[in-house]
Design a protein around this motif. Structure first.
Motif, PDB file in Angstrom:
ATOM      1  N   ALA A   6      -6.175  41.638  22.291  1.00 24.85           N
ATOM      2  CA  ALA A   6      -7.346  42.138  21.553  1.00 24.85           C
ATOM      3  C   ALA A   6      -8.625  41.432  22.015  1.00 24.85           C
ATOM      4  CB  ALA A   6      -7.143  41.934  20.056  1.00 24.85           C
ATOM      5  N   SER A   7      -8.577  40.092  22.166  1.00 23.04           N
ATOM      6  CA  SER A   7      -9.796  39.364  22.580  1.00 23.04           C
ATOM      7  C   SER A   7     -10.217  39.798  23.977  1.00 23.04           C
ATOM      8  CB  SER A   7      -9.575  37.858  22.605  1.00 23.04           C
ATOM      9  OG  SER A   7      -8.872  37.455  21.477  1.00 23.04           O
TER      10      SER A   7
ATOM     11  N   ILE B 235     -18.164  56.823  21.291  1.00 22.62           N
ATOM     12  CA  ILE B 235     -18.252  55.526  20.598  1.00 22.62           C
ATOM     13  C   ILE B 235     -19.208  55.638  19.395  1.00 22.62           C
ATOM     14  CG2 ILE B 235     -18.948  53.109  20.839  1.00 22.62           C
ATOM     15  CD1 ILE B 235     -17.848  53.207  23.683  1.00 22.62           C
ATOM     16  N   GLY B 236     -20.374  56.258  19.644  1.00 22.86           N
ATOM     17  CA  GLY B 236     -21.331  56.450  18.540  1.00 22.86           C
ATOM     18  C   GLY B 236     -20.719  57.319  17.459  1.00 22.86           C
TER      19      GLY B 236
ATOM     20  N   GLU C 296      -0.033  54.275  13.966  1.00 22.27           N
ATOM     21  CA  GLU C 296       0.195  53.120  14.851  1.00 22.27           C
ATOM     22  C   GLU C 296       0.926  53.553  16.118  1.00 22.27           C
ATOM     23  OE1 GLU C 296       0.423  49.456  11.626  1.00 22.27           O
ATOM     24  OE2 GLU C 296       2.141  50.755  11.922  1.00 22.27           O
ATOM     25  N   LYS C 297       1.851  54.527  15.945  1.00 23.16           N
ATOM     26  CA  LYS C 297       2.583  54.997  17.135  1.00 23.16           C
ATOM     27  C   LYS C 297       1.636  55.720  18.100  1.00 23.16           C
ATOM     28  CE  LYS C 297       7.090  55.166  14.954  1.00 23.16           C
ATOM     29  NZ  LYS C 297       8.259  55.926  14.562  1.00 23.16           N
ATOM     30  N   VAL C 298       0.672  56.478  17.540  1.00 24.02           N
ATOM     31  CA  VAL C 298      -0.302  57.150  18.419  1.00 24.02           C
ATOM     32  C   VAL C 298      -1.095  56.085  19.197  1.00 24.02           C
ATOM     33  CG1 VAL C 298      -2.435  58.497  18.440  1.00 24.02           C
ATOM     34  CG2 VAL C 298      -0.514  59.256  17.080  1.00 24.02           C
ATOM     35  N   TRP C 299      -1.531  55.038  18.504  1.00 24.92           N
ATOM     36  CA  TRP C 299      -2.291  53.948  19.147  1.00 24.92           C
ATOM     37  C   TRP C 299      -1.446  53.316  20.245  1.00 24.92           C
ATOM     38  CZ3 TRP C 299      -6.282  52.090  21.077  1.00 24.92           C
ATOM     39  CH2 TRP C 299      -6.660  50.756  21.097  1.00 24.92           C
ATOM     40  N   TYR C 300      -0.150  53.078  19.914  1.00 24.87           N
ATOM     41  CA  TYR C 300       0.749  52.469  20.893  1.00 24.87           C
ATOM     42  C   TYR C 300       0.852  53.350  22.143  1.00 24.87           C
ATOM     43  CZ  TYR C 300       4.970  50.881  23.211  1.00 24.87           C
ATOM     44  OH  TYR C 300       5.851  50.437  24.159  1.00 24.87           O
ATOM     45  N   TRP C 301       1.105  54.670  21.951  1.00 26.15           N
ATOM     46  CA  TRP C 301       1.316  55.544  23.120  1.00 26.15           C
ATOM     47  C   TRP C 301       0.022  55.821  23.872  1.00 26.15           C
ATOM     48  CZ3 TRP C 301       5.721  55.455  25.304  1.00 26.15           C
ATOM     49  CH2 TRP C 301       6.862  55.193  24.544  1.00 26.15           C
ATOM     50  N   LEU C 302      -1.111  55.739  23.170  1.00 24.65           N
ATOM     51  CA  LEU C 302      -2.404  55.837  23.880  1.00 24.65           C
ATOM     52  C   LEU C 302      -2.559  54.644  24.814  1.00 24.65           C
ATOM     53  CD1 LEU C 302      -5.133  57.022  21.367  1.00 24.65           C
ATOM     54  CD2 LEU C 302      -4.562  58.040  23.569  1.00 24.65           C
ATOM     55  N   LEU C 303      -2.187  53.444  24.311  1.00 20.54           N
ATOM     56  CA  LEU C 303      -2.275  52.250  25.153  1.00 20.54           C
ATOM     57  C   LEU C 303      -1.284  52.329  26.302  1.00 20.54           C
ATOM     58  CD1 LEU C 303      -2.640  49.484  22.414  1.00 20.54           C
ATOM     59  CD2 LEU C 303      -4.360  50.145  24.099  1.00 20.54           C
ATOM     60  N   ALA C 304      -0.091  52.919  25.994  1.00 22.96           N
ATOM     61  CA  ALA C 304       0.946  52.998  27.035  1.00 22.96           C
ATOM     62  C   ALA C 304       0.603  54.048  28.093  1.00 22.96           C
ATOM     63  CB  ALA C 304       2.292  53.309  26.403  1.00 22.96           C
TER      64      ALA C 304
ATOM     65  N   THR D  75     -11.975  52.517  23.822  1.00 24.04           N
ATOM     66  CA  THR D  75     -12.867  51.670  23.021  1.00 24.04           C
ATOM     67  C   THR D  75     -13.170  52.346  21.684  1.00 24.04           C
ATOM     68  OG1 THR D  75     -13.829  50.779  25.028  1.00 24.04           O
ATOM     69  CG2 THR D  75     -15.100  50.457  23.022  1.00 24.04           C
ATOM     70  N   ALA D  76     -13.405  53.679  21.748  1.00 30.73           N
ATOM     71  CA  ALA D  76     -13.687  54.407  20.505  1.00 30.73           C
ATOM     72  C   ALA D  76     -12.485  54.310  19.558  1.00 30.73           C
ATOM     73  CB  ALA D  76     -14.012  55.867  20.818  1.00 30.73           C
ATOM     74  N   VAL D  77     -11.263  54.528  20.095  1.00 33.61           N
ATOM     75  CA  VAL D  77     -10.076  54.469  19.228  1.00 33.61           C
ATOM     76  C   VAL D  77      -9.858  53.037  18.728  1.00 33.61           C
ATOM     77  CG1 VAL D  77      -7.631  55.056  19.034  1.00 33.61           C
ATOM     78  CG2 VAL D  77      -9.082  56.376  20.560  1.00 33.61           C
ATOM     79  N   ALA D  78     -10.142  52.050  19.609  1.00 35.00           N
ATOM     80  CA  ALA D  78      -9.956  50.647  19.202  1.00 35.00           C
ATOM     81  C   ALA D  78     -10.854  50.308  18.010  1.00 35.00           C
ATOM     82  CB  ALA D  78     -10.258  49.710  20.374  1.00 35.00           C
TER      83      ALA D  78
END
Ligand code: HEM
Length: 366
Positions: free
Chosen positions: A155-156, A112-113, A248-256, A296-299
Protein backbone atom coordinates in the motif's frame (compact mmCIF):
# COMPACT_ATOMS: atom_id res chain seq x y z
CA UNK A 1 57.17 61.46 -11.96
CA UNK A 2 54.95 64.34 -13.16
CA UNK A 3 52.36 62.83 -15.44
CA UNK A 4 52.04 66.09 -17.46
CA UNK A 5 55.69 66.32 -18.31
CA UNK A 6 56.29 62.64 -18.69
CA UNK A 7 57.39 61.61 -22.14
CA UNK A 8 55.45 59.18 -24.18
CA UNK A 9 57.25 55.86 -24.39
CA UNK A 10 59.32 55.46 -27.46
CA UNK A 11 57.62 53.10 -29.95
CA UNK A 12 59.71 50.05 -30.37
CA UNK A 13 59.44 48.60 -33.86
CA UNK A 14 57.49 45.32 -33.79
CA UNK A 15 59.49 42.23 -34.15
CA UNK A 16 58.12 39.40 -36.37
CA UNK A 17 57.19 37.51 -33.18
CA UNK A 18 55.15 40.46 -31.87
CA UNK A 19 53.25 40.76 -35.14
CA UNK A 20 52.39 37.07 -35.13
CA UNK A 21 51.11 37.43 -31.57
CA UNK A 22 48.94 40.38 -32.62
CA UNK A 23 47.44 38.48 -35.53
CA UNK A 24 46.86 35.46 -33.30
CA UNK A 25 45.00 37.66 -30.79
CA UNK A 26 42.89 39.12 -33.59
CA UNK A 27 42.01 35.65 -34.86
CA UNK A 28 41.06 34.58 -31.33
CA UNK A 29 38.80 37.61 -30.87
CA UNK A 30 37.17 36.96 -34.26
CA UNK A 31 36.68 33.31 -33.34
CA UNK A 32 35.04 34.20 -30.03
CA UNK A 33 32.75 36.70 -31.76
CA UNK A 34 31.79 34.11 -34.40
CA UNK A 35 31.20 31.41 -31.84
CA UNK A 36 28.97 33.60 -29.70
CA UNK A 37 27.03 34.62 -32.80
CA UNK A 38 26.71 30.94 -33.68
CA UNK A 39 25.42 30.08 -30.22
CA UNK A 40 22.93 32.90 -30.38
CA UNK A 41 21.74 31.52 -33.74
CA UNK A 42 21.28 28.05 -32.30
CA UNK A 43 19.46 29.41 -29.27
CA UNK A 44 17.13 31.46 -31.48
CA UNK A 45 16.62 28.53 -33.83
CA UNK A 46 15.76 26.24 -30.91
CA UNK A 47 13.12 28.66 -29.80
CA UNK A 48 11.56 28.37 -33.27
CA UNK A 49 11.22 24.78 -34.51
CA UNK A 50 10.84 25.75 -38.22
CA UNK A 51 13.92 27.86 -38.11
CA UNK A 52 15.78 25.13 -36.22
CA UNK A 53 14.95 22.71 -39.02
CA UNK A 54 16.18 25.11 -41.69
CA UNK A 55 19.36 25.77 -39.71
CA UNK A 56 20.05 22.10 -39.01
CA UNK A 57 19.39 20.82 -42.52
CA UNK A 58 19.30 23.76 -44.89
CA UNK A 59 19.53 21.73 -48.12
CA UNK A 60 16.60 19.40 -47.44
CA UNK A 61 13.42 20.03 -49.40
CA UNK A 62 9.82 19.59 -48.29
CA UNK A 63 9.57 16.39 -50.41
CA UNK A 64 12.55 14.92 -48.67
CA UNK A 65 11.08 15.70 -45.23
CA UNK A 66 7.80 14.06 -46.38
CA UNK A 67 9.71 10.94 -47.42
CA UNK A 68 11.48 10.82 -44.07
CA UNK A 69 8.20 11.27 -42.18
CA UNK A 70 6.41 8.63 -44.24
CA UNK A 71 8.43 5.91 -42.55
CA UNK A 72 10.36 4.88 -45.67
CA UNK A 73 13.76 3.67 -44.62
CA UNK A 74 16.80 4.37 -46.64
CA UNK A 75 20.44 4.62 -45.74
CA UNK A 76 20.15 8.40 -46.00
CA UNK A 77 17.27 8.68 -43.60
CA UNK A 78 18.36 6.35 -40.84
CA UNK A 79 19.08 7.53 -37.36
CA UNK A 80 22.84 7.45 -37.24
CA UNK A 81 23.30 7.69 -33.47
CA UNK A 82 23.74 3.97 -32.99
CA UNK A 83 22.80 0.80 -34.81
CA UNK A 84 19.17 1.39 -35.52
CA UNK A 85 16.56 0.52 -38.12
CA UNK A 86 14.59 3.58 -37.24
CA UNK A 87 13.71 6.30 -39.58
CA UNK A 88 15.18 9.72 -38.90
CA UNK A 89 11.79 10.90 -37.75
CA UNK A 90 9.78 8.55 -35.54
CA UNK A 91 6.38 9.41 -37.01
CA UNK A 92 4.50 7.15 -34.56
CA UNK A 93 5.96 9.24 -31.72
CA UNK A 94 3.53 11.99 -32.62
CA UNK A 95 0.61 9.52 -32.50
CA UNK A 96 1.80 8.42 -29.05
CA UNK A 97 2.02 12.06 -27.92
CA UNK A 98 -1.50 12.75 -29.14
CA UNK A 99 -2.94 9.65 -27.44
CA UNK A 100 -1.16 10.49 -24.19
CA UNK A 101 -2.08 14.15 -24.08
CA UNK A 102 -5.55 14.05 -25.61
CA UNK A 103 -6.90 10.81 -24.15
CA UNK A 104 -4.82 9.36 -21.34
CA UNK A 105 -4.35 12.53 -19.25
CA UNK A 106 -8.03 13.58 -19.42
CA UNK A 107 -9.07 9.95 -18.70
CA UNK A 108 -6.95 10.07 -15.53
CA UNK A 109 -8.51 13.32 -14.38
CA UNK A 110 -12.02 12.03 -15.04
CA UNK A 111 -11.68 8.65 -13.29
CA UNK A 112 -9.75 9.93 -10.27
CA UNK A 113 -11.75 13.16 -9.91
CA UNK A 114 -14.98 11.20 -10.54
CA UNK A 115 -14.11 8.64 -7.85
CA UNK A 116 -13.29 11.34 -5.28
CA UNK A 117 -16.59 13.14 -6.05
CA UNK A 118 -18.69 9.94 -5.86
CA UNK A 119 -17.08 8.98 -2.53
CA UNK A 120 -17.55 12.49 -1.10
CA UNK A 121 -21.23 12.46 -2.15
CA UNK A 122 -21.72 8.94 -0.80
CA UNK A 123 -20.17 9.92 2.53
CA UNK A 124 -22.32 13.07 2.78
CA UNK A 125 -25.57 11.30 1.84
CA UNK A 126 -25.23 7.76 3.25
CA UNK A 127 -22.41 8.26 5.78
CA UNK A 128 -20.25 5.72 7.57
CA UNK A 129 -21.41 2.10 7.88
CA UNK A 130 -21.59 1.60 11.64
CA UNK A 131 -21.93 -1.77 13.34
CA UNK A 132 -25.64 -2.56 13.86
CA UNK A 133 -25.15 -4.57 17.07
CA UNK A 134 -22.89 -3.59 19.98
CA UNK A 135 -19.38 -5.03 19.98
CA UNK A 136 -19.03 -8.22 22.04
CA UNK A 137 -15.43 -7.38 22.97
CA UNK A 138 -14.37 -10.84 21.86
CA UNK A 139 -11.86 -10.95 19.05
CA UNK A 140 -11.20 -13.14 16.02
CA UNK A 141 -7.77 -13.45 14.47
CA UNK A 142 -7.93 -12.30 10.83
CA UNK A 143 -4.61 -10.93 9.50
CA UNK A 144 -1.24 -12.49 10.55
CA UNK A 145 1.73 -10.15 10.95
CA UNK A 146 3.28 -11.36 7.67
CA UNK A 147 0.18 -10.40 5.65
CA UNK A 148 -0.23 -7.09 7.49
CA UNK A 149 3.39 -6.14 6.83
CA UNK A 150 3.00 -7.19 3.20
CA UNK A 151 -0.25 -5.24 2.83
CA UNK A 152 1.19 -2.02 4.29
CA UNK A 153 4.39 -2.31 2.25
CA UNK A 154 2.43 -2.79 -0.99
CA UNK A 155 0.00 0.00 0.00
CA UNK A 156 2.77 2.50 0.90
CA UNK A 157 4.68 1.76 -2.30
CA UNK A 158 1.47 2.06 -4.33
CA UNK A 159 0.74 5.48 -2.83
CA UNK A 160 4.29 6.75 -3.51
CA UNK A 161 4.14 5.39 -7.09
CA UNK A 162 0.69 6.93 -7.63
CA UNK A 163 1.81 10.35 -6.34
CA UNK A 164 5.07 10.40 -8.32
CA UNK A 165 3.28 9.08 -11.43
CA UNK A 166 0.58 11.76 -11.15
CA UNK A 167 3.30 14.36 -10.69
CA UNK A 168 5.00 13.20 -13.92
CA UNK A 169 1.71 13.42 -15.83
CA UNK A 170 0.06 16.53 -14.37
CA UNK A 171 2.69 18.28 -12.21
CA UNK A 172 3.81 20.58 -15.03
CA UNK A 173 0.41 22.29 -15.01
CA UNK A 174 0.60 23.17 -11.31
CA UNK A 175 4.03 23.23 -9.69
CA UNK A 176 6.23 25.41 -11.96
CA UNK A 177 3.90 28.37 -11.36
CA UNK A 178 3.46 27.52 -7.68
CA UNK A 179 7.08 26.86 -6.70
CA UNK A 180 9.19 28.08 -9.63
CA UNK A 181 11.28 26.23 -12.20
CA UNK A 182 14.11 25.17 -9.85
CA UNK A 183 11.86 23.37 -7.33
CA UNK A 184 9.79 21.87 -10.13
CA UNK A 185 12.87 20.47 -11.87
CA UNK A 186 14.01 18.93 -8.58
CA UNK A 187 10.49 17.47 -8.04
CA UNK A 188 10.47 15.87 -11.50
CA UNK A 189 13.92 14.33 -11.15
CA UNK A 190 13.07 12.99 -7.68
CA UNK A 191 9.77 11.58 -9.01
CA UNK A 192 11.54 9.78 -11.86
CA UNK A 193 14.16 8.25 -9.59
CA UNK A 194 11.61 7.15 -6.95
CA UNK A 195 9.19 5.80 -9.57
CA UNK A 196 11.87 3.89 -11.50
CA UNK A 197 13.47 2.26 -8.44
CA UNK A 198 10.37 1.57 -6.33
CA UNK A 199 8.28 0.19 -9.23
CA UNK A 200 10.11 -3.16 -9.46
CA UNK A 201 10.02 -3.60 -5.63
CA UNK A 202 6.26 -2.96 -5.68
CA UNK A 203 5.89 -5.53 -8.49
CA UNK A 204 7.69 -8.26 -6.55
CA UNK A 205 5.78 -7.59 -3.30
CA UNK A 206 2.46 -7.43 -5.18
CA UNK A 207 3.07 -10.90 -6.65
CA UNK A 208 3.83 -12.28 -3.14
CA UNK A 209 0.64 -10.63 -1.77
CA UNK A 210 -1.48 -12.02 -4.61
CA UNK A 211 -0.09 -15.54 -4.17
CA UNK A 212 -0.68 -15.38 -0.39
CA UNK A 213 -4.33 -14.32 -0.81
CA UNK A 214 -5.45 -16.37 -3.80
CA UNK A 215 -7.16 -19.10 -1.76
CA UNK A 216 -9.51 -16.58 -0.10
CA UNK A 217 -10.37 -14.86 -3.36
CA UNK A 218 -11.61 -17.71 -5.55
CA UNK A 219 -15.06 -16.57 -6.79
CA UNK A 220 -18.00 -18.46 -5.21
CA UNK A 221 -21.69 -18.69 -6.04
CA UNK A 222 -22.72 -16.50 -3.09
CA UNK A 223 -20.58 -13.64 -4.48
CA UNK A 224 -23.17 -13.21 -7.27
CA UNK A 225 -25.82 -12.54 -4.65
CA UNK A 226 -23.44 -10.05 -2.98
CA UNK A 227 -23.24 -8.09 -6.24
CA UNK A 228 -27.00 -8.27 -6.88
CA UNK A 229 -27.59 -6.72 -3.47
CA UNK A 230 -24.85 -4.12 -3.99
CA UNK A 231 -22.88 -5.53 -1.06
CA UNK A 232 -25.85 -4.94 1.29
CA UNK A 233 -26.87 -1.49 0.05
CA UNK A 234 -29.93 -2.88 -1.77
CA UNK A 235 -32.65 -4.61 0.30
CA UNK A 236 -32.58 -5.65 3.94
CA UNK A 237 -30.38 -7.97 5.95
CA UNK A 238 -26.77 -8.99 5.51
CA UNK A 239 -25.42 -10.56 2.34
CA UNK A 240 -23.43 -13.77 2.54
CA UNK A 241 -19.65 -13.37 2.46
CA UNK A 242 -16.77 -15.68 3.27
CA UNK A 243 -13.32 -14.45 4.36
CA UNK A 244 -13.35 -12.01 1.41
CA UNK A 245 -16.59 -10.46 0.17
CA UNK A 246 -17.52 -9.86 -3.49
CA UNK A 247 -16.06 -6.33 -3.50
CA UNK A 248 -12.75 -7.46 -2.04
CA UNK A 249 -12.54 -10.24 -4.62
CA UNK A 250 -13.05 -7.69 -7.43
CA UNK A 251 -10.21 -5.58 -5.95
CA UNK A 252 -8.04 -8.69 -5.71
CA UNK A 253 -8.65 -9.75 -9.35
CA UNK A 254 -8.19 -6.18 -10.59
CA UNK A 255 -4.76 -6.20 -8.93
CA UNK A 256 -4.07 -9.67 -10.33
CA UNK A 257 -4.93 -8.54 -13.89
CA UNK A 258 -4.59 -4.78 -14.37
CA UNK A 259 -2.05 -4.52 -11.51
CA UNK A 260 0.24 -7.11 -13.08
CA UNK A 261 -0.20 -5.46 -16.49
CA UNK A 262 0.92 -2.16 -14.97
CA UNK A 263 3.91 -3.92 -13.38
CA UNK A 264 4.83 -5.75 -16.63
CA UNK A 265 4.58 -2.58 -18.77
CA UNK A 266 6.57 -0.76 -16.06
CA UNK A 267 9.38 -3.31 -16.43
CA UNK A 268 9.36 -2.77 -20.23
CA UNK A 269 9.76 0.98 -19.63
CA UNK A 270 12.26 0.65 -16.78
CA UNK A 271 14.70 -1.59 -18.67
CA UNK A 272 14.98 -0.31 -22.26
CA UNK A 273 18.18 -2.31 -22.72
CA UNK A 274 16.51 -5.52 -23.85
CA UNK A 275 16.15 -4.48 -27.47
CA UNK A 276 12.47 -3.47 -27.31
CA UNK A 277 11.55 -1.06 -30.09
CA UNK A 278 10.38 2.50 -29.53
CA UNK A 279 6.89 1.49 -30.70
CA UNK A 280 6.83 -1.19 -27.99
CA UNK A 281 7.93 1.40 -25.41
CA UNK A 282 5.21 3.79 -26.57
CA UNK A 283 2.51 1.13 -26.23
CA UNK A 284 3.91 0.04 -22.87
CA UNK A 285 3.66 3.67 -21.74
CA UNK A 286 -0.02 3.94 -22.77
CA UNK A 287 -0.96 0.60 -21.16
CA UNK A 288 0.99 1.53 -18.01
CA UNK A 289 -0.64 4.94 -17.66
CA UNK A 290 -4.24 3.82 -18.36
CA UNK A 291 -3.95 0.82 -16.01
CA UNK A 292 -2.26 2.80 -13.23
CA UNK A 293 -4.75 5.69 -13.39
CA UNK A 294 -7.70 3.26 -13.32
CA UNK A 295 -6.19 1.35 -10.37
CA UNK A 296 -5.50 4.59 -8.50
CA UNK A 297 -9.18 5.50 -8.79
CA UNK A 298 -10.25 2.08 -7.45
CA UNK A 299 -7.58 2.24 -4.72
CA UNK A 300 -9.14 5.50 -3.48
CA UNK A 301 -12.44 3.58 -3.13
CA UNK A 302 -10.66 0.75 -1.30
CA UNK A 303 -8.93 3.20 1.06
CA UNK A 304 -12.26 4.91 1.82
CA UNK A 305 -14.02 1.60 2.59
CA UNK A 306 -11.10 0.45 4.75
CA UNK A 307 -10.95 3.65 6.84
CA UNK A 308 -13.82 6.17 7.00
CA UNK A 309 -16.37 4.02 5.22
CA UNK A 310 -16.71 0.99 7.50
CA UNK A 311 -16.49 0.84 11.27
CA UNK A 312 -14.16 -1.87 12.51
CA UNK A 313 -12.34 -2.81 9.25
CA UNK A 314 -9.09 -0.94 9.78
CA UNK A 315 -8.37 -2.51 13.18
CA UNK A 316 -8.17 -5.91 11.44
CA UNK A 317 -5.35 -4.69 9.22
CA UNK A 318 -3.55 -2.82 12.03
CA UNK A 319 -3.90 -5.17 15.03
CA UNK A 320 -4.65 -8.44 13.22
CA UNK A 321 -7.89 -8.96 15.19
CA UNK A 322 -11.52 -7.98 14.48
CA UNK A 323 -14.53 -7.85 16.77
CA UNK A 324 -17.00 -10.78 16.59
CA UNK A 325 -19.83 -8.38 15.72
CA UNK A 326 -17.89 -7.00 12.73
CA UNK A 327 -17.14 -10.54 11.53
CA UNK A 328 -20.80 -11.57 11.88
CA UNK A 329 -22.09 -8.50 10.00
CA UNK A 330 -19.50 -8.36 7.19
CA UNK A 331 -18.22 -11.91 6.71
CA UNK A 332 -20.94 -14.17 8.13
CA UNK A 333 -19.78 -17.41 6.41
CA UNK A 334 -16.21 -16.91 7.66
CA UNK A 335 -17.59 -16.08 11.13
CA UNK A 336 -19.46 -19.43 11.22
CA UNK A 337 -16.18 -21.23 10.48
CA UNK A 338 -14.10 -19.50 13.16
CA UNK A 339 -16.53 -18.36 15.87
CA UNK A 340 -15.32 -20.92 18.41
CA UNK A 341 -11.82 -19.38 18.22
CA UNK A 342 -12.93 -15.97 19.59
CA UNK A 343 -10.79 -14.72 22.49
CA UNK A 344 -11.13 -11.88 24.99
CA UNK A 345 -9.28 -8.56 24.70
CA UNK A 346 -7.10 -9.62 27.67
CA UNK A 347 -6.11 -12.79 25.86
CA UNK A 348 -5.24 -10.74 22.77
CA UNK A 349 -3.07 -8.43 24.91
CA UNK A 350 -1.40 -11.41 26.57
CA UNK A 351 -0.74 -13.03 23.20
CA UNK A 352 0.76 -9.83 21.83
CA UNK A 353 3.01 -9.05 24.79
CA UNK A 354 3.96 -12.49 26.11
CA UNK A 355 3.99 -14.81 23.21
CA UNK A 356 4.20 -12.60 20.17
CA UNK A 357 5.16 -15.57 18.02
CA UNK A 358 1.53 -16.76 18.12
CA UNK A 359 0.53 -13.50 16.44
CA UNK A 360 3.18 -13.98 13.81
CA UNK A 361 2.67 -17.59 12.95
CA UNK A 362 -0.91 -18.40 13.97
CA UNK A 363 -2.51 -19.88 10.92
CA UNK A 364 -5.48 -17.91 9.69
CA UNK A 365 -8.56 -20.11 9.62
CA UNK A 366 -10.67 -19.59 6.53
C1 HEM B 1 -3.82 3.71 3.07
C2 HEM B 1 -4.32 2.89 2.21
C3 HEM B 1 -5.05 1.60 2.51
C4 HEM B 1 -5.85 1.24 3.56
C5 HEM B 1 -6.27 2.10 4.73
C6 HEM B 1 -6.24 -0.15 3.37
C7 HEM B 1 -7.05 -0.87 4.22
C8 HEM B 1 -7.36 -2.20 4.09
C9 HEM B 1 -8.12 -2.98 5.04
C10 HEM B 1 -8.73 -2.44 6.30
C11 HEM B 1 -8.18 -4.25 4.57
C12 HEM B 1 -8.87 -5.44 5.25
C13 HEM B 1 -10.31 -5.62 4.85
C14 HEM B 1 -10.84 -6.86 5.54
O1 HEM B 1 -10.40 -7.20 6.63
O2 HEM B 1 -11.71 -7.49 4.96
C15 HEM B 1 -7.47 -4.28 3.31
C16 HEM B 1 -7.33 -5.40 2.51
C17 HEM B 1 -6.63 -5.42 1.34
N1 HEM B 1 -5.96 -4.36 0.75
FE1 HEM B 1 -5.80 -2.49 1.50
N2 HEM B 1 -5.67 -0.57 2.21
C18 HEM B 1 -4.95 0.45 1.65
C19 HEM B 1 -4.26 0.44 0.47
C20 HEM B 1 -4.16 -0.67 -0.34
C21 HEM B 1 -3.47 -0.67 -1.60
C22 HEM B 1 -2.84 0.57 -2.25
C23 HEM B 1 -3.54 -1.94 -2.08
C24 HEM B 1 -2.98 -2.51 -3.34
C25 HEM B 1 -2.30 -1.89 -4.22
C26 HEM B 1 -4.30 -2.72 -1.13
C27 HEM B 1 -4.61 -4.06 -1.28
C28 HEM B 1 -5.38 -4.80 -0.42
C29 HEM B 1 -5.71 -6.20 -0.61
C30 HEM B 1 -5.28 -7.08 -1.79
C31 HEM B 1 -6.49 -6.59 0.50
C32 HEM B 1 -7.08 -7.96 0.76
C33 HEM B 1 -8.45 -8.09 0.20
C34 HEM B 1 -8.76 -9.56 0.03
O3 HEM B 1 -9.02 -10.23 0.99
O4 HEM B 1 -8.69 -9.95 -1.08
N3 HEM B 1 -4.64 -1.92 -0.09
N4 HEM B 1 -6.96 -3.02 3.05
Amino acid sequence: MNLLTAQAPVRVPRSGKGLALGIWRLVMVALVVMLSLGFTQVAVAQAEPDREMRTAAPGITADQWRQVRSGETDANYRDSRYESDYNLINASGETWRQIRNRWVSPFGLIVIGGMISVIALFYLIVGRKHLEEPRTGRKLFRWPLFLRALHWSVASLFIVLALTGLNLLFGKFIFPTLFGAAVWSWMTSASYVAHNYLGPIFGILLVILLVSLIKDNIPKKHDLEWFKKGGGLVGKGHVDAGFANGGEKVWYWLLASVGLMVVASGFVLDFPNFGQSRDTMQWANIIHAVGALGLTAVAIGHIYIGTLGTEGSLEGMTTGYVDETWAKEHHNLWYEEVKDQAISEEEVAARKSGDSSSDVSASRPS
